[in-house]
Design a protein around this motif. Sequence first.
Motif, PDB file in Angstrom:
ATOM      1  N   HIS A  57      -3.961   4.857   0.965  1.00  0.00           N
ATOM      2  CA  HIS A  57      -4.513   3.312   0.792  1.00  0.00           C
ATOM      3  C   HIS A  57      -4.218   2.553   1.894  1.00  0.00           C
ATOM      4  N   THR A  79       0.847  -1.137   0.155  1.00  0.00           N
ATOM      5  CA  THR A  79      -0.098  -0.229  -0.051  1.00  0.00           C
ATOM      6  C   THR A  79       1.015   1.032   0.002  1.00  0.00           C
ATOM      7  N   HIS A 135     -10.933  -5.683  -0.928  1.00  0.00           N
ATOM      8  CA  HIS A 135      -9.731  -5.248  -0.895  1.00  0.00           C
ATOM      9  C   HIS A 135      -9.143  -4.403   0.114  1.00  0.00           C
ATOM     10  N   HIS A 161      -4.843  -1.520   3.619  1.00  0.00           N
ATOM     11  CA  HIS A 161      -5.261  -3.119   3.704  1.00  0.00           C
ATOM     12  C   HIS A 161      -5.465  -3.248   5.212  1.00  0.00           C
TER      13      HIS A 161
HETATM   14 ZN   LIG Z   1      -4.202  -2.505  -2.319  1.00  0.00          ZN
END
Ligand SMILES: [Zn+2]
Length: 256
Positions: free
Chosen positions: A111, A41, A174, A113
């Motif tokens: 971003h 990420t 995701h 996860h």
């Molecule tokens: Zn990702």
Amino acid sequence: MASTVTAMPARMSAEEWQTRCDLAACYRLVDLFGWSDLINTRITARVPDSDGHFLINRYGLLFDEVTASSLVKIDREGNKVEPSDYEVNSGGFAIPSAVHMARSEIACVLHTHSIAGCAVSMQQDGLLPLNQHALQIIADVAYHDYEGTGRNPEERARLLADFGDRHIMVLRNHGLLIVGTSIAAAFVATYRMERACAMQLAFRQSGAEFHPINDDVVRAAYDNVRSRLAGRNDPTRSEWPALLRKLDRIDPSYKE
Ligand SMILES: [Zn+2]
């Protein structure tokens, strides 16, 4: 935050160095709060007063290793714009680049996860209006279906259309993609979304019966344009200095 400027290299604007310090701090804080995923990420920030230049992490560093000076300056295609021995994951910049280029007011694209964010991304109904935390952000949450890890250029247009002018996107199956008009705004929006997701998971795992919220209150939250614009309220002057003090107590090396 004047202390962050003391290590500024020659021939760099004070605004770029400040952005580097804030972005490095953001990487450290994402790790500190438990939302990092080894070297995967990314968090990117627009270089102030530049012509389409952005800062990204040196690929391969853990988030708690990121420093202001190790961040790499890239253009909108992910190419390095200055000599650097450091590699970047330019392919991973495709989606953040699309958001940065389409929405000039956005300073930072974050971003993750994270466990809570990913778990809600797998739930059919997404974020539910279960409590005050969720209601405060629910009108600012967008959704985008998973299209695999292949980086199809056509996906960028679909993602931008799904995002609209919102600030929090659930990447289904995701993770999360969260944007802000400042690095501070992106981090704090991520914090609020993470809390809401974690509360939803805790409640659903409890198996207890839900205590309903009045329908009018829920409807007002969805209709609340002000909450949808929450990402434009900049916490640079409120939460962010407190978070930097916390980092400084733990390890101020992000400013190096
Ligand atoms: Zn990702």
